[in-house]
Design an enzyme around this catalytic site. Structure first.
Site, mmCIF file in Angstrom:
data_model
loop_
_atom_site.group_PDB
_atom_site.id
_atom_site.type_symbol
_atom_site.label_atom_id
_atom_site.label_comp_id
_atom_site.label_asym_id
_atom_site.label_seq_id
_atom_site.Cartn_x
_atom_site.Cartn_y
_atom_site.Cartn_z
ATOM 1 N N GLY A 12 95.614 -22.280 -11.897
ATOM 2 C CA GLY A 12 96.270 -22.996 -12.999
ATOM 3 C C GLY A 12 97.781 -23.044 -12.763
ATOM 4 O O GLY A 12 98.250 -22.997 -11.623
ATOM 5 N N VAL A 14 100.315 -20.870 -13.483
ATOM 6 C CA VAL A 14 100.962 -19.701 -12.870
ATOM 7 C C VAL A 14 100.443 -19.493 -11.445
ATOM 8 O O VAL A 14 101.223 -19.266 -10.511
ATOM 9 C CB VAL A 14 100.739 -18.420 -13.709
ATOM 10 C CG1 VAL A 14 101.358 -17.213 -13.027
ATOM 11 C CG2 VAL A 14 101.310 -18.575 -15.112
ATOM 12 N N ARG A 83 94.611 -18.592 -25.540
ATOM 13 C CA ARG A 83 94.005 -18.505 -26.874
ATOM 14 C C ARG A 83 93.957 -19.899 -27.499
ATOM 15 O O ARG A 83 94.945 -20.623 -27.497
ATOM 16 C CB ARG A 83 94.864 -17.565 -27.724
ATOM 17 C CG ARG A 83 94.269 -17.273 -29.055
ATOM 18 C CD ARG A 83 94.804 -15.946 -29.539
ATOM 19 N NE ARG A 83 94.780 -15.851 -30.981
ATOM 20 C CZ ARG A 83 95.321 -14.844 -31.639
ATOM 21 N NH1 ARG A 83 95.942 -13.885 -30.985
ATOM 22 N NH2 ARG A 83 95.249 -14.784 -32.943
ATOM 23 N N ARG A 89 91.929 -12.616 -31.670
ATOM 24 C CA ARG A 89 92.515 -11.822 -30.595
ATOM 25 C C ARG A 89 91.404 -11.061 -29.846
ATOM 26 O O ARG A 89 91.412 -10.939 -28.637
ATOM 27 C CB ARG A 89 93.524 -10.849 -31.217
ATOM 28 C CG ARG A 89 94.548 -10.351 -30.269
ATOM 29 C CD ARG A 89 95.613 -9.569 -31.014
ATOM 30 N NE ARG A 89 95.754 -8.255 -30.412
ATOM 31 C CZ ARG A 89 95.150 -7.169 -30.848
ATOM 32 N NH1 ARG A 89 94.378 -7.206 -31.896
ATOM 33 N NH2 ARG A 89 95.346 -6.024 -30.246
ATOM 34 N N VAL A 119 98.281 -10.618 -13.558
ATOM 35 C CA VAL A 119 99.191 -11.437 -14.372
ATOM 36 C C VAL A 119 98.501 -11.847 -15.680
ATOM 37 O O VAL A 119 99.141 -12.070 -16.703
ATOM 38 C CB VAL A 119 99.637 -12.700 -13.582
ATOM 39 C CG1 VAL A 119 100.531 -13.594 -14.420
ATOM 40 C CG2 VAL A 119 100.354 -12.309 -12.289
ATOM 41 N N HIS A 176 103.879 -5.549 -22.502
ATOM 42 C CA HIS A 176 104.296 -6.938 -22.475
ATOM 43 C C HIS A 176 104.178 -7.497 -23.893
ATOM 44 O O HIS A 176 103.336 -7.087 -24.649
ATOM 45 C CB HIS A 176 103.366 -7.695 -21.518
ATOM 46 C CG HIS A 176 103.825 -9.071 -21.212
ATOM 47 N ND1 HIS A 176 105.142 -9.379 -20.977
ATOM 48 C CD2 HIS A 176 103.146 -10.228 -21.083
ATOM 49 C CE1 HIS A 176 105.237 -10.670 -20.715
ATOM 50 N NE2 HIS A 176 104.038 -11.211 -20.773
HETATM 51 P P1 NAD Z 1 96.028 -21.877 -16.816
HETATM 52 O O1 NAD Z 1 95.056 -22.168 -17.902
HETATM 53 O O2 NAD Z 1 96.923 -22.960 -16.317
HETATM 54 O O3 NAD Z 1 95.232 -21.292 -15.550
HETATM 55 C C1 NAD Z 1 94.198 -20.367 -15.628
HETATM 56 C C2 NAD Z 1 93.192 -20.730 -14.555
HETATM 57 O O4 NAD Z 1 92.200 -19.692 -14.495
HETATM 58 C C3 NAD Z 1 92.437 -22.034 -14.825
HETATM 59 O O5 NAD Z 1 92.630 -22.944 -13.753
HETATM 60 C C4 NAD Z 1 90.985 -21.587 -14.927
HETATM 61 O O6 NAD Z 1 90.062 -22.553 -14.430
HETATM 62 C C5 NAD Z 1 91.005 -20.319 -14.096
HETATM 63 N N1 NAD Z 1 89.862 -19.448 -14.324
HETATM 64 C C6 NAD Z 1 89.213 -19.163 -15.468
HETATM 65 N N2 NAD Z 1 88.180 -18.329 -15.223
HETATM 66 C C7 NAD Z 1 88.196 -18.073 -13.888
HETATM 67 C C8 NAD Z 1 87.390 -17.269 -13.039
HETATM 68 N N3 NAD Z 1 86.367 -16.547 -13.507
HETATM 69 N N4 NAD Z 1 87.696 -17.238 -11.723
HETATM 70 C C9 NAD Z 1 88.709 -17.965 -11.222
HETATM 71 N N5 NAD Z 1 89.511 -18.743 -11.987
HETATM 72 C C10 NAD Z 1 89.250 -18.784 -13.309
HETATM 73 O O7 NAD Z 1 96.879 -20.650 -17.311
HETATM 74 P P2 NAD Z 1 98.284 -20.127 -16.721
HETATM 75 O O8 NAD Z 1 99.386 -20.724 -17.503
HETATM 76 O O9 NAD Z 1 98.254 -20.269 -15.251
HETATM 77 O O10 NAD Z 1 98.197 -18.581 -17.127
HETATM 78 C C11 NAD Z 1 97.284 -17.737 -16.469
HETATM 79 C C12 NAD Z 1 97.220 -16.368 -17.132
HETATM 80 O O11 NAD Z 1 98.469 -15.701 -16.946
HETATM 81 C C13 NAD Z 1 96.983 -16.396 -18.647
HETATM 82 O O12 NAD Z 1 96.166 -15.296 -19.002
HETATM 83 C C14 NAD Z 1 98.387 -16.207 -19.203
HETATM 84 O O13 NAD Z 1 98.370 -15.690 -20.510
HETATM 85 C C15 NAD Z 1 98.941 -15.237 -18.204
HETATM 86 N N6 NAD Z 1 100.405 -15.146 -18.134
HETATM 87 C C16 NAD Z 1 100.934 -13.894 -18.040
HETATM 88 C C17 NAD Z 1 102.295 -13.714 -17.928
HETATM 89 C C18 NAD Z 1 102.855 -12.337 -17.801
HETATM 90 O O14 NAD Z 1 104.041 -12.141 -18.007
HETATM 91 N N7 NAD Z 1 102.075 -11.349 -17.422
HETATM 92 C C19 NAD Z 1 103.138 -14.847 -17.935
HETATM 93 C C20 NAD Z 1 102.566 -16.105 -18.001
HETATM 94 C C21 NAD Z 1 101.177 -16.259 -18.092
#
Ligand code: NAD
Length: 315
Positions: A12, A14, A83, A89, A119, A176
């Site tokens: 996705g 990130v 979400r 939650r 992440v 976080h």
């Molecule tokens: P996004 O929705 O763009 O990407 C998530 C991807 O995960 C999607 O492409 C989805 O198809 C894939 N996915 C779902 N289930 C899967 C599986 N079983 N195997 C492989 N891939 C799978 O989201 P994003 O914006 O890229 O964010 C990703 C995650 O990172 C979220 O949980 C978000 O909350 C988290 N995040 C954390 C921080 C941090 O500071 N730790 C910062 C930003 C985002």
């Protein structure tokens, strides 16, 4: 010597941007994995086609199969659901735990020597779950949050003072999100504590903006959340490990007595090198700072307990 391999699970926002940063920096070859058919393959091909322009030689492999984790030196876990309206939650916690737990099992199977950087949110709980499911030594499982939160704090201080972000060192500990513990006393501009440069009331506003940093971006973007800074943070952690940089960065790590906290994954400064977390750095905190960190750790602990309860039959 062949290039190291970094697997990024979740292609996705990130994940794909992390893959881009790693490849473009020439840090490693990248395996990008996602369940959506064509997504990791398409993004990997696009990244490979950018490489000749940028002069970066990294190979990009896209796959829907977790077997592509095989032999990776570092795995970055970004898979998960955001979400959605109407989702509690607890619902989100369970759904992401099912996703991240399954990925952790595959990492243990396919890449038993890897260092894992989580992440996916809720970050501290997902890092704990990954450690539990992989059964890796604690030094090889960490979460990304503090590098991002500290970068946000630095960015806001840079904007406030009109100084280069290169001269700012910020420190944010704790869980976080709302539970983060920004430490202005350990945040400096060219060595001068920021507490001497910004009035207390204004500094408190900047600290609050840092706490709300994720939400501020979500409110602006409306769909999706931040990914440029999160991917930069994840890539910096990958670099610290692969290049054995010995950088001291705040990461979500298992504490076992440090800061008077035990058995919880929570943000603390750590020295990162080829072995993963090589040491936890203990800062001398004031009583108020320690109490904030302990509160943050207890909140993570209760979320882990909630996940365990939900996982029990009838839970
Ligand atoms: P996004 O929705 O763009 O990407 C998530 C991807 O995960 C999607 O492409 C989805 O198809 C894939 N996915 C779902 N289930 C899967 C599986 N079983 N195997 C492989 N891939 C799978 O989201 P994003 O914006 O890229 O964010 C990703 C995650 O990172 C979220 O949980 C978000 O909350 C988290 N995040 C954390 C921080 C941090 O500071 N730790 C910062 C930003 C985002």
């Amino acid at each position: 010597m062949s290039r190291p391999l970094v697997a990024v699970v979740g292609a996705g926002q990130v994940g794909a941007t992390t893959a881009q940063r790693i490849g473009e920096a020439g840090l490693a070859d990248v395996a990008l994995i996602d369940i959506v058919e064509g997504l990791p393959q398409g993004k990997s091909l696009d990244l490979a086609e950018a490489a000749p322009i940028l002069g970066a030689d990294a190979r990009f492999i896209g796959s829907n199969d977790l077997a592509a984790l095989r032999g990776s030196d570092v795995v970055v876990v970004t898979a998960g659901l955001a979400r959605k309206p109407g989702m509690s939650r607890e619902d989100l916690l369970q759904k992401n735990a099912a996703i991240v737990g399954g990925i952790a099992d595959a990492i243990a199977e396919e890449a038993p020597e890897a260092t894992v950087i989580v992440v996916s949110n809720p970050l501290d709980v997902m890092t704990w779950l990954t450690h539990r499911r992989t059964r890796f030594p604690k030094r090889r499982v960490m979460g990304m949050a503090g590098v991002l939160d500290s970068a946000r704090f630095s960015a806001f201080i840079g904007m406030e003072l009109g100084v280069s972000v290169k001269d700012i060192r910020a420190m944010v500990l704790g869980g976080h999100g709302d539970q983060m513990v920004p430490l202005p006393r350990f945040t400096t501009v060219a060595g001068v504590p920021v507490t001497e440069l910004i009035a207390a009331k204004r500094l408190e506003e900047i600290v609050q903006r840092t706490r709300d940093g994720g939400a501020e971006i979500v409110a602006l973007l409306k769909t999706g959340s931040a990914f440029y800074a999160p991917s930069a943070a994840a890539a910096a952690m990958v670099a610290a490990v692969l290049r054995d940089e010995k950088r001291v960065l705040p990461v979500c790590a298992l504490l076992e007595g440090e800061y008077g906290i035990s058995g919880v994954f929570v943000g603390a400064p750590a020295r990162l090198g080829r072995a993963g977390i090589e040491a936890i750095v203990e800062l001398k905190l004031t009583e108020a700072e320690s109490a904030a960190l302990r509160r943050s750790a207890e909140s993570v602990r209760s979320n882990c307990a909630l996940l365990e309860k939900l996982a029990r039959p009838g839970g």
